[in-house]
Design an enzyme around this catalytic site. Structure first.
Site, PDB file in Angstrom:
ATOM      1  N   ASN A  55      45.637  38.470  53.665  1.00 51.67           N
ATOM      2  CA  ASN A  55      43.963  38.586  53.316  1.00 51.67           C
ATOM      3  C   ASN A  55      43.246  38.236  54.674  1.00 51.67           C
ATOM      4  O   ASN A  55      42.011  38.691  54.895  1.00 51.67           O
ATOM      5  CB  ASN A  55      43.757  37.375  52.424  1.00 51.67           C
ATOM      6  CG  ASN A  55      44.205  37.590  51.003  1.00 51.67           C
ATOM      7  OD1 ASN A  55      45.484  37.363  50.675  1.00 51.67           O
ATOM      8  ND2 ASN A  55      43.183  38.105  49.990  1.00 51.67           N
ATOM      9  N   SER A 135      45.680  35.857  48.128  1.00 52.12           N
ATOM     10  CA  SER A 135      44.959  35.170  47.311  1.00 52.12           C
ATOM     11  C   SER A 135      43.975  36.037  46.786  1.00 52.12           C
ATOM     12  O   SER A 135      43.291  37.147  47.219  1.00 52.12           O
ATOM     13  CB  SER A 135      44.220  33.911  48.103  1.00 52.12           C
ATOM     14  OG  SER A 135      43.528  33.471  47.036  1.00 52.12           O
ATOM     15  N   ALA A 141      33.983  30.372  50.478  1.00 56.41           N
ATOM     16  CA  ALA A 141      32.903  30.738  49.363  1.00 56.41           C
ATOM     17  C   ALA A 141      32.921  29.471  48.573  1.00 56.41           C
ATOM     18  O   ALA A 141      32.147  29.366  47.689  1.00 56.41           O
ATOM     19  CB  ALA A 141      33.512  31.577  48.562  1.00 56.41           C
ATOM     20  N   SER A 146      41.320  26.873  50.401  1.00 56.45           N
ATOM     21  CA  SER A 146      42.002  26.371  51.586  1.00 56.45           C
ATOM     22  C   SER A 146      43.098  25.252  50.820  1.00 56.45           C
ATOM     23  O   SER A 146      44.286  24.982  51.095  1.00 56.45           O
ATOM     24  CB  SER A 146      41.226  25.693  52.722  1.00 56.45           C
ATOM     25  OG  SER A 146      40.605  24.835  51.994  1.00 56.45           O
ATOM     26  N   ASP A 204      39.368  19.064  46.163  1.00 54.91           N
ATOM     27  CA  ASP A 204      39.890  20.307  45.833  1.00 54.91           C
ATOM     28  C   ASP A 204      41.206  20.274  45.729  1.00 54.91           C
ATOM     29  O   ASP A 204      41.758  21.185  44.676  1.00 54.91           O
ATOM     30  CB  ASP A 204      39.555  21.006  46.890  1.00 54.91           C
ATOM     31  CG  ASP A 204      37.998  21.312  47.313  1.00 54.91           C
ATOM     32  OD1 ASP A 204      37.231  20.573  46.445  1.00 54.91           O
ATOM     33  OD2 ASP A 204      37.636  22.233  47.908  1.00 54.91           O
TER      34      ASP A 204
END
Length: 334
Positions: A55, A135, A141, A146, A204
């Site tokens: 990516n 991904s 974004a 991550s 996250d």
């Protein structure tokens, strides 16, 4: 050491409320998305460890014997502290990077090396393997790309080194790890996140590890009970942002204007708590007024930060956490 191909995936996330304030101990509510990151780990015996990130156009390989000879004692297995700047510089030397590199692509490689060298120290010899990660999540974004990357790396390396068992049983197409194993995956994923972001909150990687809808505050995680089905409009502006820089910016403002910023963080915390209450009521008996309250809360939190919401695709929330699959998938870009 694992002998077969391993395929792992983990979801991205969106923070409903508490963005940035969560770094300062406030409540955050977050949900996993049905956009995922995928990892394919291929063990082999060619004496190399390779990383392919199609990516972002990264493809690197290192000689395992040379890595084995390097002094990596600064990477203590199981260490829960963040790497010091000096340790990061040593890791850059191992990777063969210049001292001034700090872009997202280089940090993704450093995160991989950190987890590979730390987790695999338990082996008699560092394993030869190829890791490919691709991904559905755009980078920069705010969708936890991550974190999903770090969770996939942690889960795959821990499984490959038999620090956690392979959860997949014969005849199963997909499975997930036990709560105890997920705790360990989350701990190591947080270390990967620290390399990339410096001082992340941990929300996250927690959402990417456990999936679903979570309440997060100062490392304490709890699932929202029977959250209502959510449709989230994601708008990708194609303007990447650095989470590390944004977190540092909020911290700088808090230190410079504590009397102004601290009450804003308290207001965001109150909004998160009210949203949690409303979602709880909706789980039992949803009513039209609940959606009106949620809309008002959304307007309030964007007003507090004066930040426009930027989302792009219709996604359902409450996705599952990391999963192990039986069949390898063809990574995009190969």
């Amino acid at each position: 050491m694992l002998s077969e191909v391993l395929l792992v995936s983990a979801p991205g996330k969106v923070i409903l409320h508490g963005e940035h304030a969560v770094v300062h101990g406030k409540v955050a509510l977050a949900v996993a998305l049905n956009l995922r990151t995928f990892l394919r780990l291929q063990p082999h015996s060619n004496g190399k460890v390779g990383l392919n990130l199609p990516n972002i156009g990264i493809k690197r390989a290192w000689d395992v014997a040379k890595l084995q000879m390097l002094d990596t004692s600064f990477l203590k297995q199981g260490d829960v502290t963040a790497l010091t700047p000096e340790q990061v510089e040593k890791l850059k030397e191992v990777a063969g990077f210049p001292e001034d590199c700090a872009d997202h692509e280089h940090l993704a490689v450093l995160s991989f090396l950190h987890l590979y060298l730390s987790v695999c120290r338990s082996q008699r010899a560092l394993p030869s393997l190829d890791v490919t990660v691709w991904s559905e999540l755009p980078t920069g974004a705010g969708l936890g790309s991550s974190a999903a990357y770090s969770v996939c790396l942690a889960a795959a390396l821990l499984t490959a080194c038999k620090e956690i068992p392979n959860p997949l049983k014969d005849g199963e197409a997909a499975s997930r790890w036990t709560e105890e194993n997920l705790e360990l995956i989350n701990k190591w994923a947080f270390q990967g996140e620290r390399v990339i972001h410096g001082n992340p909150s941990g929300v996250d990687n927690a959402v990417s590890t456990w999936g679903g809808a979570l309440r997060y505050q100062q490392g304490k995680i709890s699932s929202l009970k029977r959250p209502p089905a959510l449709k989230i409009l994601l708008i990708n502006t194609k303007v990447p942002r650095s989470t590390k820089a944004l977190v540092a910016g909020v911290r700088s403002r808090l230190l410079k204007f504590p009397e102004i910023v601290a009450p804003l963080l308290t207001s965001i915390d109150a909004i998160s708590l009210e949203c949690e209450r409303v979602l709880g009521e909706m789980a039992a008996a949803p009513a039209p007024e609940h959606y009106l309250v949620l809309e008002i809360l959304d307007q309030n939190v964007t007003g507090v930060w004066n930040l426009p919401w930027q989302r792009d695709t219709w996604c359902s929330g409450a996705e599952r956490g990391p999963q192990k699959f039986s069949l390898p998938s063809s990574p995009r870009g190969r």
